[in-house]
Scaffold this active site. Structure first.
Site, PDB file in Angstrom:
ATOM      1  CG  HIS A  46     -13.414  16.119 -61.819  1.00 57.31           C
ATOM      2  ND1 HIS A  46     -13.021  16.602 -63.049  1.00 57.31           N
ATOM      3  CD2 HIS A  46     -14.673  15.671 -61.971  1.00 57.31           C
ATOM      4  CE1 HIS A  46     -14.003  16.432 -63.917  1.00 57.31           C
ATOM      5  NE2 HIS A  46     -15.026  15.878 -63.284  1.00 57.31           N
ATOM      6  CG  ASP A  48     -18.672  16.671 -62.734  1.00 54.23           C
ATOM      7  OD1 ASP A  48     -18.349  17.281 -63.758  1.00 54.23           O
ATOM      8  OD2 ASP A  48     -18.205  15.554 -62.436  1.00 54.23           O
ATOM      9  CD  GLU A 154     -14.998  15.403 -66.833  1.00 56.54           C
ATOM     10  OE1 GLU A 154     -14.786  14.230 -66.523  1.00 56.54           O
ATOM     11  OE2 GLU A 154     -15.934  16.093 -66.349  1.00 56.54           O
ATOM     12  CG  HIS A 181     -16.090  13.015 -70.884  1.00 53.72           C
ATOM     13  ND1 HIS A 181     -17.311  12.396 -71.065  1.00 53.72           N
ATOM     14  CD2 HIS A 181     -15.886  13.054 -69.550  1.00 53.72           C
ATOM     15  CE1 HIS A 181     -17.813  12.075 -69.878  1.00 53.72           C
ATOM     16  NE2 HIS A 181     -16.976  12.467 -68.938  1.00 53.72           N
ATOM     17  CG  HIS A 222     -12.491  10.849 -68.868  1.00 54.53           C
ATOM     18  ND1 HIS A 222     -13.519   9.937 -68.842  1.00 54.53           N
ATOM     19  CD2 HIS A 222     -12.802  11.794 -67.940  1.00 54.53           C
ATOM     20  CE1 HIS A 222     -14.425  10.314 -67.949  1.00 54.53           C
ATOM     21  NE2 HIS A 222     -14.013  11.431 -67.373  1.00 54.53           N
ATOM     22  CG  HIS A 243     -12.090  12.750 -62.447  1.00 47.57           C
ATOM     23  ND1 HIS A 243     -11.439  13.428 -63.441  1.00 47.57           N
ATOM     24  CD2 HIS A 243     -13.294  12.388 -62.993  1.00 47.57           C
ATOM     25  CE1 HIS A 243     -12.187  13.483 -64.530  1.00 47.57           C
ATOM     26  NE2 HIS A 243     -13.318  12.845 -64.281  1.00 47.57           N
ATOM     27  CG  ASP A 351     -16.311  12.256 -60.685  1.00 44.89           C
ATOM     28  OD1 ASP A 351     -16.728  13.338 -61.131  1.00 44.89           O
ATOM     29  OD2 ASP A 351     -16.330  11.201 -61.347  1.00 44.89           O
TER      30      ASP A 351
END
Length: 422
Positions: A46, A48, A154, A181, A222, A243, A351
């Site tokens: 993961h 971003d 995600e 999420h 999540h 993650h 992350d």
């Protein structure tokens, strides 16, 4: 003369960081880690970067020079090509994230925009990156000395309650879907929101079944514990937590409790440790809650750290030193998950660029992975087990998901739609 506690704590953290860097430079350990990560480079679950390019760089993918160190940009990034290479990253799941409150057709549209960002990053650096959708793709790109680039969406809010959208995401190269999420959906509950589905609704179970048919990996980061139990009951393929860390060590709802760690391991899945300090340390989590409360009272945002923080928070930070979270803290989570779920069921999902301005000491960017492997080597991990952690375990999950999809190749797609989500 009395010493200032805050200055002492900052000095102690600096000394600890220097000690960690000195340890990582141990020639024998460094050589061994290099050998392990040459044989099996890191496959991270993961990152971003795509959202950071959208927000911080206004989506100017081609104008952002990722071939140079990006830590000095006005809004620094945690990812760039030199640091990926230094971190021995051989494959990266790039996250397609949009805010959980963006739903409906606009949510689908924004997801497509973010998929486009990922694909443009890859296209802009063809000698460095290559798109991958299978385990074989990763191995081929590794032989070519390129970084395999995979896509993870995600949040199930981006399919707008339609399996047709899910299938089109797969056609565009999406390798996994994180079912929720931060907000619950009509068909799946989030770990950080109210109950709406009671776990997985009947439509949610159809989403999982269709992902199995497509060979798309189910990502359980999540989601609520109830949702995760339902996923494990219905999925024909192993799952990943792209993650997430261990709740036994840091009591965050986003982390996974021991009983579910065992269940994921028993089903052949992988839990990929998150490097966000709030998911690693109870002390850091408490500090951050107090910091956020102060930020709210001061009328400033709390989600920036260090020199980029608003002036009131910089002052608060000086009086309330950040608890130290180190590579040893990350290793503790890796080892806990390995003990509970098995060494075949742990991986890494840093992350990065979703934890802007923070991270464990000396681990603020994607160049930091070898520090963790050096720490695990000192703790007695074998080369074989470090190779599994680096990427072998995730490759196995991918191959199993592909095998399940192959057995279902003759099944027709379903036309199920979650009308309540529309």
């Amino acid at each position: 003369m009395e010493s200032d506690p805050g200055n002492f704590d900052n000095f102690a953290a600096m000394i600890l960081a220097l000690l960690l860097l000195a340890q990582s430079a141990d020639p024998a350990t460094a050589t061994r880690v290099d050998r392990v990560l040459t044989r099996q480079p890191v496959i991270d679950g993961h990152n971003d970067l795509a959202w950071e390019l959208r927000e911080a760089q206004e989506g100017r993918v081609e104008a952002t020079d990722l071939t140079r160190d990006t830590s000095a940009l006005p809004r620094p990034l945690q990812t760039d090509v030199p640091r990926l290479k230094k971190g021995r990253v051989g494959a990266q799941f790039w996250s397609v994230w949009i805010p959980a409150d963006v739903t409906g057709p606009r949510g689908v549209e924004m997801a497509l925009e973010q998929i486009d960002v990922v694909r443009r990053v890859v296209a802009a650096h063809p000698r460095v990156f290559g798109l991958a959708t299978t385990a074989a793709d990763i191995r081929r790109l590794q032989r070519e000395r390129r970084i395999a680039s995979l896509i993870g969406v995600e949040g199930g809010h981006m399919i707008d309650g339609r399996l047709s959208v899910l299938r089109q995401f797969k056609a565009l190269g999406v390798g996994y879907l994180t079912l929720t999420h931060g907000r619950s959906l009509n068909w799946a509950d989030s770990s950080t929101d109210v109950v709406r589905a009671g776990g997985l609704s009947p439509f949610g179970k159809q989403v999982v079944a269709e992902m199995n048919r497509l060979g798309m990996i189910v990502d359980v980061s999540h989601i609520a514990d109830t949702t995760l139990r339902d996923v494990l009951a219905v999925s024909a393929a192993p799952v990943i937590a792209s993650h997430s860390s261990a709740r036994a060590l840091a009591d965050a709802p986003r982390n996974i409790p021991d009983d579910l760690l065992r269940a994921i391991g028993a089903k052949g899945g992988v839990v990929m440790v998150n490097f966000y300090p709030s998911f690693l340390s109870a002390q850091w989590r408490a500090w951050d809650r107090a910091r956020s409360a102060f930020a709210k009272s001061a009328g400033v945002p709390a989600d920036t750290y260090g020199a980029r923080a608003p002036a009131p928070l910089i002052g608060w930070d000086a009086q309330n030193p950040e608890p130290s979270v180190t590579v040893a803290t990350v290793a503790d989570h890796v080892e806990h998950i390995a003990r509970v779920a098995g060494r075949d069921s742990v991986g890494l999902g840093g992350d990065y660029d979703g934890i802007q301005g923070t991270g464990p000491v000396a681990m603020k960017g994607v160049d930091a992975y070898p520090l963790l492997f050096a720490e695990l080597a000192r703790r007695g991990w074998s080369d074989a087990d470090m190779g599994k952690l680096a990427g072998g375990n995730v490759l196995r999950v991918m191959e199993r998901a592909e095998a399940v999809a192959a057995t279902q190749a003759g099944l027709p797609p379903t036309d199920a739609t979650d009308v309540a989500s529309r």
